[in-house]
Design an enzyme around this catalytic site. Sequence first.
Site, PDB file in Angstrom:
ATOM      1  N   CYS A   1      16.439   7.636 -12.768  1.00 12.38           N
ATOM      2  CA  CYS A   1      15.786   6.360 -12.428  1.00 12.38           C
ATOM      3  C   CYS A   1      15.421   6.302 -10.951  1.00 12.38           C
ATOM      4  O   CYS A   1      14.371   5.770 -10.577  1.00 12.38           O
ATOM      5  CB  CYS A   1      16.677   5.180 -12.806  1.00 12.38           C
ATOM      6  SG  CYS A   1      16.751   4.872 -14.589  1.00 12.38           S
TER       7      CYS A   1
ATOM      8  N   GLU B   1      36.864   3.222   2.250  1.00  6.24           N
ATOM      9  CA  GLU B   1      35.630   3.674   2.922  1.00  6.24           C
ATOM     10  C   GLU B   1      35.874   4.974   3.689  1.00  6.24           C
ATOM     11  O   GLU B   1      35.399   5.180   4.806  1.00  6.24           O
ATOM     12  CB  GLU B   1      35.074   2.586   3.841  1.00  6.24           C
ATOM     13  CG  GLU B   1      34.760   1.275   3.146  1.00  6.24           C
ATOM     14  CD  GLU B   1      33.607   1.339   2.142  1.00  6.24           C
ATOM     15  OE1 GLU B   1      32.921   2.392   2.041  1.00  6.24           O
ATOM     16  OE2 GLU B   1      33.384   0.337   1.439  1.00  6.24           O
ATOM     17  N   ALA B   2      36.606   5.874   3.058  1.00  8.23           N
ATOM     18  CA  ALA B   2      37.033   7.120   3.706  1.00  8.23           C
ATOM     19  C   ALA B   2      35.867   8.036   4.070  1.00  8.23           C
ATOM     20  O   ALA B   2      36.030   8.913   4.925  1.00  8.23           O
ATOM     21  CB  ALA B   2      38.016   7.867   2.802  1.00  8.23           C
TER      22      ALA B   2
ATOM     23  N   ALA C   1      29.852   5.552  -6.900  1.00 11.18           N
ATOM     24  CA  ALA C   1      28.641   4.949  -6.346  1.00 11.18           C
ATOM     25  C   ALA C   1      28.943   3.508  -5.943  1.00 11.18           C
ATOM     26  O   ALA C   1      29.998   2.955  -6.269  1.00 11.18           O
ATOM     27  CB  ALA C   1      27.514   5.001  -7.387  1.00 11.18           C
ATOM     28  N   MET C   2      28.006   2.910  -5.241  1.00  4.05           N
ATOM     29  CA  MET C   2      28.144   1.503  -4.847  1.00  4.05           C
ATOM     30  C   MET C   2      28.410   0.658  -6.094  1.00  4.05           C
ATOM     31  O   MET C   2      27.821   0.894  -7.139  1.00  4.05           O
ATOM     32  CB  MET C   2      26.861   1.006  -4.172  1.00  4.05           C
ATOM     33  CG  MET C   2      26.512   1.704  -2.887  1.00  4.05           C
ATOM     34  SD  MET C   2      27.534   1.251  -1.489  1.00  4.05           S
ATOM     35  CE  MET C   2      27.076  -0.441  -1.242  1.00  4.05           C
TER      36      MET C   2
ATOM     37  N   CYS D   1      21.117   6.001 -11.727  1.00  6.31           N
ATOM     38  CA  CYS D   1      21.209   7.404 -12.144  1.00  6.31           C
ATOM     39  C   CYS D   1      20.130   8.160 -11.365  1.00  6.31           C
ATOM     40  O   CYS D   1      19.178   7.569 -10.847  1.00  6.31           O
ATOM     41  CB  CYS D   1      21.020   7.551 -13.651  1.00  6.31           C
ATOM     42  SG  CYS D   1      19.347   7.232 -14.248  1.00  6.31           S
TER      43      CYS D   1
ATOM     44  N   LYS E   1      35.571   0.601  -6.035  1.00  3.95           N
ATOM     45  CA  LYS E   1      36.446   1.444  -5.218  1.00  3.95           C
ATOM     46  C   LYS E   1      37.429   0.615  -4.395  1.00  3.95           C
ATOM     47  O   LYS E   1      38.621   0.888  -4.389  1.00  3.95           O
ATOM     48  CB  LYS E   1      35.609   2.340  -4.292  1.00  3.95           C
ATOM     49  CG  LYS E   1      34.706   3.317  -5.020  1.00  3.95           C
ATOM     50  CD  LYS E   1      33.832   4.100  -4.075  1.00  3.95           C
ATOM     51  CE  LYS E   1      32.905   3.248  -3.227  1.00  3.95           C
ATOM     52  NZ  LYS E   1      31.946   2.413  -3.947  1.00  3.95           N
TER      53      LYS E   1
ATOM     54  N   CYS F   1      19.764   1.427 -16.632  1.00  2.31           N
ATOM     55  CA  CYS F   1      19.288   2.055 -17.868  1.00  2.31           C
ATOM     56  C   CYS F   1      20.427   2.406 -18.822  1.00  2.31           C
ATOM     57  O   CYS F   1      20.191   2.784 -19.963  1.00  2.31           O
ATOM     58  CB  CYS F   1      18.474   3.308 -17.552  1.00  2.31           C
ATOM     59  SG  CYS F   1      19.478   4.717 -17.016  1.00  2.31           S
TER      60      CYS F   1
ATOM     61  N   CYS G   1      24.035   2.768 -14.278  1.00  2.00           N
ATOM     62  CA  CYS G   1      22.683   2.413 -13.859  1.00  2.00           C
ATOM     63  C   CYS G   1      22.182   1.313 -14.802  1.00  2.00           C
ATOM     64  O   CYS G   1      22.717   1.135 -15.905  1.00  2.00           O
ATOM     65  CB  CYS G   1      21.803   3.661 -13.968  1.00  2.00           C
ATOM     66  SG  CYS G   1      20.053   3.434 -13.586  1.00  2.00           S
TER      67      CYS G   1
END
Length: 193
Positions: free
Chosen positions: A182, A85-86, A10-11, A179, A15, A144, A142
């Site tokens: 959320c 950024e594939a 995820a962002m 997540c 990565k 949370c 996340c």
Amino acid sequence: MAKLYFKYGAMGSSKSAQALITQFNYEELGMSVWLIKPSVDDRDGADIIKSRIGLQRRARVITPGQNIIEEYDRAGKHDVIIADEAQFLTPEQIDQLRYLVDERDLPVLCFGLRTDFQTHFFPGARRLMELADSITEIKTVCACGRKATVNARIDERGRVITEGGQILLGGNDSYTAMCHRCWKKKIAEQQLS
């Protein structure tokens, strides 16, 4: 024996930092790395891969119409290919990377997102999920504390956006990793207000 790797997260899961660290590790061993990125990702400069922690490197920019095999041949011999950024590469370009693994015995490491802000596959990521020899999730959390899997697009007020084009370049000002629970909860709360 070379492999096609897809390392997704995820962002905010580091990565790009991991892609650049991987490049450094190969180069420290005396190997030549062909670092590439899709032209769509021009957030930090057309030919710059930059991580949130400040690592950055120049990369070869690949446009949607370019043939990666032909571009690799023009670039000269390298020992490994790393693509950041594939998810923004076309499915045909992922097939071309697969060809380089199979026919040229080149390891190819692809880093990127799996899904967009609506939890739909990016075409390049879908093809990587279909073709990669090794698929690894780069985890992040996340707010949370649960594992983040959704790239929630947010507006200037922090509201989750659920409509729009698949691609909108941005960082922490435009996206937050959440997540699924959320993300759904925030959307439901917004609909009530």
